[in-house]
Write an enzyme that holds these catalytic residues in place. Structure first.
Site, PDB file in Angstrom:
ATOM      1  N   GLN A   1      -5.615 -12.258   7.617  1.00 44.48           N
ATOM      2  CA  GLN A   1      -4.511 -12.614   8.515  1.00 44.48           C
ATOM      3  C   GLN A   1      -4.329 -14.137   8.525  1.00 44.48           C
ATOM      4  O   GLN A   1      -5.279 -14.885   8.776  1.00 44.48           O
ATOM      5  CB  GLN A   1      -4.803 -12.081   9.926  1.00 44.48           C
ATOM      6  CG  GLN A   1      -3.687 -12.306  10.914  1.00 44.48           C
ATOM      7  CD  GLN A   1      -2.390 -11.582  10.533  1.00 44.48           C
ATOM      8  OE1 GLN A   1      -2.405 -10.429  10.136  1.00 44.48           O
ATOM      9  NE2 GLN A   1      -1.269 -12.277  10.635  1.00 44.48           N
TER      10      GLN A   1
ATOM     11  N   ASP B   1      -0.957  -8.236   0.240  1.00 44.27           N
ATOM     12  CA  ASP B   1       0.051  -9.129   0.826  1.00 44.27           C
ATOM     13  C   ASP B   1       0.983  -9.698  -0.246  1.00 44.27           C
ATOM     14  O   ASP B   1       2.041 -10.229   0.075  1.00 44.27           O
ATOM     15  CB  ASP B   1      -0.643 -10.310   1.538  1.00 44.27           C
ATOM     16  CG  ASP B   1      -0.691 -10.115   3.044  1.00 44.27           C
ATOM     17  OD1 ASP B   1       0.177  -9.381   3.575  1.00 44.27           O
ATOM     18  OD2 ASP B   1      -1.587 -10.690   3.692  1.00 44.27           O
TER      19      ASP B   1
ATOM     20  N   LYS C   1      -1.346  -3.563  12.356  1.00 45.98           N
ATOM     21  CA  LYS C   1      -1.666  -3.147  10.978  1.00 45.98           C
ATOM     22  C   LYS C   1      -2.731  -2.053  11.001  1.00 45.98           C
ATOM     23  O   LYS C   1      -2.640  -1.066  10.258  1.00 45.98           O
ATOM     24  CB  LYS C   1      -2.134  -4.361  10.152  1.00 45.98           C
ATOM     25  CG  LYS C   1      -0.977  -5.294   9.838  1.00 45.98           C
ATOM     26  CD  LYS C   1      -1.397  -6.642   9.298  1.00 45.98           C
ATOM     27  CE  LYS C   1      -0.178  -7.555   9.198  1.00 45.98           C
ATOM     28  NZ  LYS C   1      -0.488  -8.927   8.807  1.00 45.98           N
TER      29      LYS C   1
END
Ligand code: NAD
Length: 302
Positions: free
Chosen positions: A119, A142, A75
């Site tokens: 995460q 997200d 990422k």
């Protein structure tokens, strides 16, 4: 550079001709499509920069799970490629929930940060739902915040979970029509199956969601013009689940008995009956990060 590209193009053309001659499914190339999206975003970000707008994303990892470290690294690399400034927070395993929520609060108030990514999974002593809810919906790149999920379900604007959003892009950019077609999703998880069903519905597909309690899964799957497989079981879906000519999207990612990457779909079997199929690797996987980058650029435009 250009000379080096020629053998690749020849190889790809040869492969495509071979597949056509053998009547095998067309490959939906997630690597190529995700690269297109990243290049489009790179241009957009450069234009924003020239007008004085810099985009920032905070990436938080708690603990040092090796798989999570790989995802976080990928990422950050994607941010660098596109021109997004990434701020990395690598917190020790023993970080408390309160400390994590305090950090998220600070990042919510920081105007230089447009996207916040924690995460997952977080260590067991931290409640995932509480963490997700602490992120401002404006920075929820997200798309996991209940407000984002709610917006999706009633057709309002909001961030969408990256993997299903990437699948819609794969279908659209491969000229697969969704409107009016029978779409079957295997799996009802919050991050893949459910948002996938809602997105297909938004595109006017006729959608059926199946799961571990579905009776006669095979029969339901064989109705699908578009079959999205997110069942989390290596190579479970073979040709007997697939209607001749269906488009098959494989979300799964596993290692097989030879330690090679494979999906939830038995590729060798299904490519004989499907009209188009995503490979693993190189199908859905690369799209997830591309859509995360897209969400971050969108967040900066809010
Ligand atoms: P999950 O385990 O949360 O959900 C699996 C779903 O499959 C459940 O809803 C369950 O009801 C259903 N299921 C299980 N066994 C079944 C059966 N025998 N018949 C019918 N339905 C059954 O998984 P997930 O998070 O949705 O992920 C699915 C797969 O996709 C996993 O392999 C995961 O690693 C992969 N994944 C890939 C990406 C990516 O970027 N490529 C992103 C997320 C998940």
């Amino acid at each position: 550079m250009i000379e080096n590209d020629f053998p690749d193009i020849e190889k790809i053309l040869r492969k495509m001709t071979n597949r056509k001659e053998k009547n095998m499914a067309r490959l939906i190339d997630g690597k190529k499509i995700s690269q297109q999206i990243k290049d489009e975003l790179k241009e957009k970000v450069a234009a924003m920069k020239s007008e004085g707008k810099e985009i920032g994303m905070a990436v938080i990892q708690v603990g040092n799970d090796p798989a999570s470290s790989v995802y976080v690294g990928n990422k950050k690399k994607a941010c660098e490629y596109i021109g997004i400034r990434s701020e990395s927070y690598e917190l020790p395993e023993e970080t408390t929930q309160e400390e994590l929520i305090t950090l998220i609060g600070k990042l919510n108030d920081d105007d230089r940060i447009h996207g916040i990514l924690v995460q997952l999974p977080v260590p067991k002593h931290i409640d995932e739902d509480t963490v997700i809810k602490a992120i401002s919906p404006r920075k929820d790149v997200d798309g996991f915040h209940p407000q984002s999920v709610g917006a999706l379900s009633i057709g309002q604007k909001g961030f969408v979970s990256c993997t299903p959003a990437g699948i819609i892009q794969l279908l659209k950019r491969s000229n697969v029509d969704i409107e009016g077609r029978e779409c079957v999703v295997i799996g009802r998880s919050n991050i893949v199956g459910k948002p996938m069903a809602l997105l297909l519905l938004r595109e006017n597909g006729t959608v059926t969601v199946t799961h571990s309690k579905t009776r006669d899964l095979k029969e339901v799957c064989r109705r699908a013009d578009i079959l999205v497989v997110a069942v989390g079981r290596p190579k479970m879906i073979d040709a007997s689940y697939v209607k001749e000519g269906a488009v098959v999207i494989d979300v799964g990612i596993h290692r097989d008995e030879n330690n090679r990457l494979c999906g939830d779909v038995d590729f060798e079997s299904v490519e004989q009956v499907a009209s188009a199929i995503t490979p693993v690797p190189g199908g859905v996987g690369p799209m997830t990060i591309a859509m995360l980058m897209n969400n971050c650029v969108e967040a900066a435009l809010l």
